[in-house]
Design a protein around this motif. Structure first.
Motif, PDB file in Angstrom:
ATOM      1  N   GLY A  55       0.816  -1.212   0.000  1.00 52.99           N
ATOM      2  CA  GLY A  55       0.000   0.000   0.000  1.00 52.99           C
ATOM      3  C   GLY A  55       0.847   1.259   0.000  1.00 52.99           C
ATOM      4  O   GLY A  55       1.962   1.274   0.524  1.00 52.99           O
ATOM      5  N   TYR A  56       0.326   2.295  -0.636  1.00 52.45           N
ATOM      6  CA  TYR A  56       1.020   3.575  -0.556  1.00 52.45           C
ATOM      7  C   TYR A  56       0.017   4.718  -0.578  1.00 52.45           C
ATOM      8  O   TYR A  56      -1.140   4.540  -0.992  1.00 52.45           O
ATOM      9  CB  TYR A  56       2.079   3.692  -1.632  1.00 52.45           C
ATOM     10  N   TYR A  57       0.462   5.845  -0.102  1.00 55.62           N
ATOM     11  CA  TYR A  57      -0.429   6.985   0.116  1.00 55.62           C
ATOM     12  C   TYR A  57      -0.107   8.101  -0.857  1.00 55.62           C
ATOM     13  O   TYR A  57       1.058   8.460  -1.048  1.00 55.62           O
ATOM     14  CB  TYR A  57      -0.266   7.489   1.553  1.00 55.62           C
ATOM     15  N   GLN A  58      -1.150   8.651  -1.490  1.00 51.51           N
ATOM     16  CA  GLN A  58      -1.004   9.841  -2.333  1.00 51.51           C
ATOM     17  C   GLN A  58      -1.735  11.007  -1.667  1.00 51.51           C
ATOM     18  O   GLN A  58      -2.930  10.894  -1.363  1.00 51.51           O
ATOM     19  CB  GLN A  58      -1.603   9.605  -3.722  1.00 51.51           C
ATOM     20  N   ASP A  59      -1.031  12.099  -1.453  1.00 48.92           N
ATOM     21  CA  ASP A  59      -1.633  13.282  -0.849  1.00 48.92           C
ATOM     22  C   ASP A  59      -2.704  13.827  -1.793  1.00 48.92           C
ATOM     23  O   ASP A  59      -2.390  14.188  -2.935  1.00 48.92           O
ATOM     24  CB  ASP A  59      -0.544  14.335  -0.617  1.00 48.92           C
ATOM     25  N   PRO A  60      -3.963  13.908  -1.387  1.00 51.56           N
ATOM     26  CA  PRO A  60      -5.011  14.380  -2.287  1.00 51.56           C
ATOM     27  C   PRO A  60      -4.820  15.822  -2.758  1.00 51.56           C
ATOM     28  O   PRO A  60      -5.385  16.217  -3.780  1.00 51.56           O
ATOM     29  CB  PRO A  60      -6.286  14.258  -1.440  1.00 51.56           C
ATOM     30  N   VAL A  61      -4.032  16.590  -2.038  1.00 47.81           N
ATOM     31  CA  VAL A  61      -3.822  17.995  -2.387  1.00 47.81           C
ATOM     32  C   VAL A  61      -2.731  18.163  -3.443  1.00 47.81           C
ATOM     33  O   VAL A  61      -2.779  19.072  -4.269  1.00 47.81           O
ATOM     34  CB  VAL A  61      -3.481  18.823  -1.125  1.00 47.81           C
ATOM     35  N   THR A  62      -1.732  17.270  -3.442  1.00 48.88           N
ATOM     36  CA  THR A  62      -0.591  17.408  -4.351  1.00 48.88           C
ATOM     37  C   THR A  62      -0.351  16.176  -5.234  1.00 48.88           C
ATOM     38  O   THR A  62       0.319  16.270  -6.258  1.00 48.88           O
ATOM     39  CB  THR A  62       0.697  17.647  -3.543  1.00 48.88           C
ATOM     40  N   TYR A  63      -0.844  15.034  -4.814  1.00 39.36           N
ATOM     41  CA  TYR A  63      -0.565  13.735  -5.438  1.00 39.36           C
ATOM     42  C   TYR A  63       0.918  13.355  -5.341  1.00 39.36           C
ATOM     43  O   TYR A  63       1.391  12.524  -6.099  1.00 39.36           O
ATOM     44  CB  TYR A  63      -1.088  13.668  -6.873  1.00 39.36           C
ATOM     45  N   ASN A  64       1.634  13.958  -4.390  1.00 39.17           N
ATOM     46  CA  ASN A  64       2.925  13.413  -3.996  1.00 39.17           C
ATOM     47  C   ASN A  64       2.649  12.132  -3.207  1.00 39.17           C
ATOM     48  O   ASN A  64       1.614  12.018  -2.534  1.00 39.17           O
ATOM     49  CB  ASN A  64       3.701  14.405  -3.136  1.00 39.17           C
ATOM     50  N   SER A  65       3.564  11.171  -3.272  1.00 35.80           N
ATOM     51  CA  SER A  65       3.259   9.862  -2.703  1.00 35.80           C
ATOM     52  C   SER A  65       4.381   9.342  -1.819  1.00 35.80           C
ATOM     53  O   SER A  65       5.518   9.808  -1.885  1.00 35.80           O
ATOM     54  CB  SER A  65       2.989   8.855  -3.826  1.00 35.80           C
ATOM     55  N   THR A  66       4.037   8.354  -1.005  1.00 40.85           N
ATOM     56  CA  THR A  66       5.014   7.677  -0.164  1.00 40.85           C
ATOM     57  C   THR A  66       5.572   6.468  -0.909  1.00 40.85           C
ATOM     58  O   THR A  66       5.153   6.146  -2.011  1.00 40.85           O
ATOM     59  CB  THR A  66       4.357   7.212   1.141  1.00 40.85           C
ATOM     60  N   SER A 108      14.618  14.371 -13.872  1.00 41.39           N
ATOM     61  CA  SER A 108      13.744  14.869 -14.931  1.00 41.39           C
ATOM     62  C   SER A 108      12.294  14.667 -14.512  1.00 41.39           C
ATOM     63  O   SER A 108      11.969  13.657 -13.862  1.00 41.39           O
ATOM     64  CB  SER A 108      14.004  14.132 -16.245  1.00 41.39           C
ATOM     65  N   PRO A 109      11.403  15.581 -14.904  1.00 39.80           N
ATOM     66  CA  PRO A 109       9.978  15.397 -14.595  1.00 39.80           C
ATOM     67  C   PRO A 109       9.255  14.502 -15.597  1.00 39.80           C
ATOM     68  O   PRO A 109       8.044  14.340 -15.526  1.00 39.80           O
ATOM     69  CB  PRO A 109       9.439  16.831 -14.648  1.00 39.80           C
ATOM     70  N   SER A 110       9.968  13.884 -16.516  1.00 37.63           N
ATOM     71  CA  SER A 110       9.359  13.157 -17.620  1.00 37.63           C
ATOM     72  C   SER A 110       8.322  12.128 -17.180  1.00 37.63           C
ATOM     73  O   SER A 110       7.241  12.041 -17.771  1.00 37.63           O
ATOM     74  CB  SER A 110      10.449  12.449 -18.446  1.00 37.63           C
ATOM     75  N   LEU A 111       8.620  11.332 -16.153  1.00 39.89           N
ATOM     76  CA  LEU A 111       7.728  10.253 -15.753  1.00 39.89           C
ATOM     77  C   LEU A 111       6.893  10.571 -14.521  1.00 39.89           C
ATOM     78  O   LEU A 111       6.008   9.797 -14.153  1.00 39.89           O
ATOM     79  CB  LEU A 111       8.538   8.970 -15.498  1.00 39.89           C
ATOM     80  N   THR A 112       7.147  11.705 -13.878  1.00 37.77           N
ATOM     81  CA  THR A 112       6.407  12.105 -12.665  1.00 37.77           C
ATOM     82  C   THR A 112       6.074  13.594 -12.721  1.00 37.77           C
ATOM     83  O   THR A 112       6.296  14.330 -11.771  1.00 37.77           O
ATOM     84  CB  THR A 112       7.226  11.804 -11.402  1.00 37.77           C
ATOM     85  N   SER A 113       5.527  14.024 -13.835  1.00 38.09           N
ATOM     86  CA  SER A 113       5.413  15.464 -14.104  1.00 38.09           C
ATOM     87  C   SER A 113       4.354  16.183 -13.280  1.00 38.09           C
ATOM     88  O   SER A 113       4.359  17.420 -13.208  1.00 38.09           O
ATOM     89  CB  SER A 113       5.129  15.685 -15.597  1.00 38.09           C
ATOM     90  N   TRP A 114       3.443  15.466 -12.642  1.00 34.93           N
ATOM     91  CA  TRP A 114       2.426  16.096 -11.816  1.00 34.93           C
ATOM     92  C   TRP A 114       2.980  16.513 -10.459  1.00 34.93           C
ATOM     93  O   TRP A 114       2.421  17.380  -9.796  1.00 34.93           O
ATOM     94  CB  TRP A 114       1.255  15.134 -11.623  1.00 34.93           C
ATOM     95  N   MET A 115       4.086  15.926 -10.041  1.00 33.51           N
ATOM     96  CA  MET A 115       4.627  16.195  -8.715  1.00 33.51           C
ATOM     97  C   MET A 115       5.352  17.533  -8.683  1.00 33.51           C
ATOM     98  O   MET A 115       6.120  17.856  -9.582  1.00 33.51           O
ATOM     99  CB  MET A 115       5.561  15.065  -8.291  1.00 33.51           C
ATOM    100  N   ASP A 116       5.072  18.319  -7.653  1.00 32.79           N
ATOM    101  CA  ASP A 116       5.632  19.664  -7.487  1.00 32.79           C
ATOM    102  C   ASP A 116       5.190  20.620  -8.580  1.00 32.79           C
ATOM    103  O   ASP A 116       5.834  21.656  -8.813  1.00 32.79           O
ATOM    104  CB  ASP A 116       7.171  19.627  -7.438  1.00 32.79           C
ATOM    105  N   CYS A 117       4.105  20.290  -9.273  1.00 36.54           N
ATOM    106  CA  CYS A 117       3.577  21.161 -10.332  1.00 36.54           C
ATOM    107  C   CYS A 117       2.455  22.012  -9.748  1.00 36.54           C
ATOM    108  O   CYS A 117       1.358  21.514  -9.471  1.00 36.54           O
ATOM    109  CB  CYS A 117       3.058  20.316 -11.502  1.00 36.54           C
TER     110      CYS A 117
END
Length: 394
Positions: free
Chosen positions: A22-33, A138-147
């Motif tokens: 299991g892992y957690y995605q922050d609903p506000v940012t979609y950064n994950s553990t 690179s943000p290529s594969l995780t471009s939603w994070m910190d956006c």
């Protein structure tokens, strides 16, 4: 029409990782553990690799790739890249996949100058290189994070009438589900984490498996799919909701374009990713118009194949196929822009304008000036950053 008798020139594969913890995605940012691949996930990916082997490396298959090495991996013919973040679940999935694609074989043996024959360990294990892409590279594969603009997109979704109405509809179910969530919030914004918790517990916790009411897992998946479909799509092709595929498409274009060149050796390009780019890809190509059931979260070990061939007029064509994890035994043909195949030039021209093809462009597109390498760029005189000059302020 595709000249199937000649076989394929090559294929670009977008593969989702296998089952994980299991892992957690922050609903506000979609950064994950962090999360880690499980033995089940490793087996799913190995089986996917075996399926791809039978599809593309079998000379009797109609999708056989021309001039590819079938038993012993020729690493010059393979390009494999994987997101290295999040506990390496995606990177390790890539390794499991290529084990199935090119399994151990004694044909990989080598004879030394003194006549000694050496077989690699584990019965001829084949070490296929995998390029690991770290979050900071690179943000290529995780471009939603910190956006920041993506986070604004999330905030707009959470106050939209569609979200509020669906949240109201889901409320009785989420209330009934609360005793099965432990410390997980049952707020509808948290629907991804709710489903993930239920799915992981249902898979690995025997007591949970035996006591969870019928349909609860399916209902959680339904509401999670609805939310993810809204989060990772947009009303326009170049909308920020589609960012997960907009940063990946340049690699796809580059790989397919190189395959058309006589000097190119790469036959199979594999991008091991998570679920988000699939949702965006199906939306930007209008694949969901004819196949609306693919609009949600794809299953573990799912794969999209962008197959490159040449028609009777000598034009290069691209066809998109999809296998939804272990749920599907075979590929299904999808339509892009209403067609089962389109020329490579058309494929690129219809989507190139939506792409984000550099860190600099990503920083601008996300209103980011500090993180992920953006601090090296000077935006101090740019009237469009922060929305100035555009009328858009998030």
């Amino acid at each position: 029409m595709v000249n199937t008798t000649a076989g394929l020139i090559g294929v670009v594969l977008l593969a989702r990782h296998g089952d994980r913890t299991g892992y957690y995605q922050d609903p506000v940012t979609y950064n994950s553990t962090q999360a880690y691949i499980t033995p089940l996930g490793e087996q799913q990916e190995f089986e996917l690799g075996s399926f791809l082997r039978n599809t593309y490396l079998n000379p009797d298959s109609p999708s056989f790739i021309q001039n590819i090495s079938t038993d012993v991996a020729n690493i010059d013919q393979l390009a494999v890249r994987a997101d290295a973040g999040g506990g390496n679940v995606i990177l390790n999935s890539a390794y499991a996949l290529v084990q199935g694609l090119y399994p151990s074989t004694k044909k990989s043996e080598m004879t030394l100058a003194n006549g000694t024959t050496v077989v690699p360990p584990l019965g001829g294990y084949q070490y296929v290189p995998v390029e690991s892409l770290e979050f900071w590279q690179s943000p290529s594969l995780t471009s939603w994070m910190d956006c920041e603009y993506f986070q604004s997109h999330l905030a707009r979704i959470y106050v939209s009438s569609a979200f509020i109405n669906m949240s109201t509809t889901a409320a009785p179910f989420l209330t009934a589900l609360k005793p099965y969530l432990g410390s997980v919030s049952n707020n509808f914004t948290n629907m991804w984490n709710i489903y993930d918790h239920v799915n992981v517990q249902y898979t690995y916790n025997k007591t949970y498996y035996e006591t969870l009411p019928p349909t609860f897992l399916q209902q959680a998946r339904y509401y999670s799919d609805w939310l993810q479909r809204n989060v990772f799509t947009d009303s326009v092709q170049n909308g920020i909701g589609q960012i997960s595929i907009r940063t990946l498409l340049p690699e796809v274009f580059w790989a397919l374009g190189n395959m058309t060149k006589a000097s190119n050796q790469v036959k199979i390009n594999i991008q091991e990713i998570d679920y988000k780019p699939f949702i965006s890809l199906f939306n930007v190509t209008n694949a969901t118009v004819t196949d609306p059931d693919i609009s949600g979260t794809v299953n573990y070990a799912s794969v999209v194949a962008l197959e490159l061939s040449q028609n009777s007029q000598g034009q290069h064509e691209v066809s998109m196929k999809f296998k939804n994890g272990t749920q599907d035994s075979q590929f299904r043909q999808l339509k892009m822009f209403g067609n089962t195949s389109i020329t490579l030039d058309s494929f690129i021209s219809q989507l190139f304008w939506t792409t984000i093809n550099s860190t600099n462009n990503w920083c601008f597109s996300c209103n980011q000036t500090v993180h992920r390498g953006c601090s090296v760029f000077n935006y101090s005189n740019d009237p469009f950053l922060y929305g100035y000059g555009t009328g858009y302020t998030g």
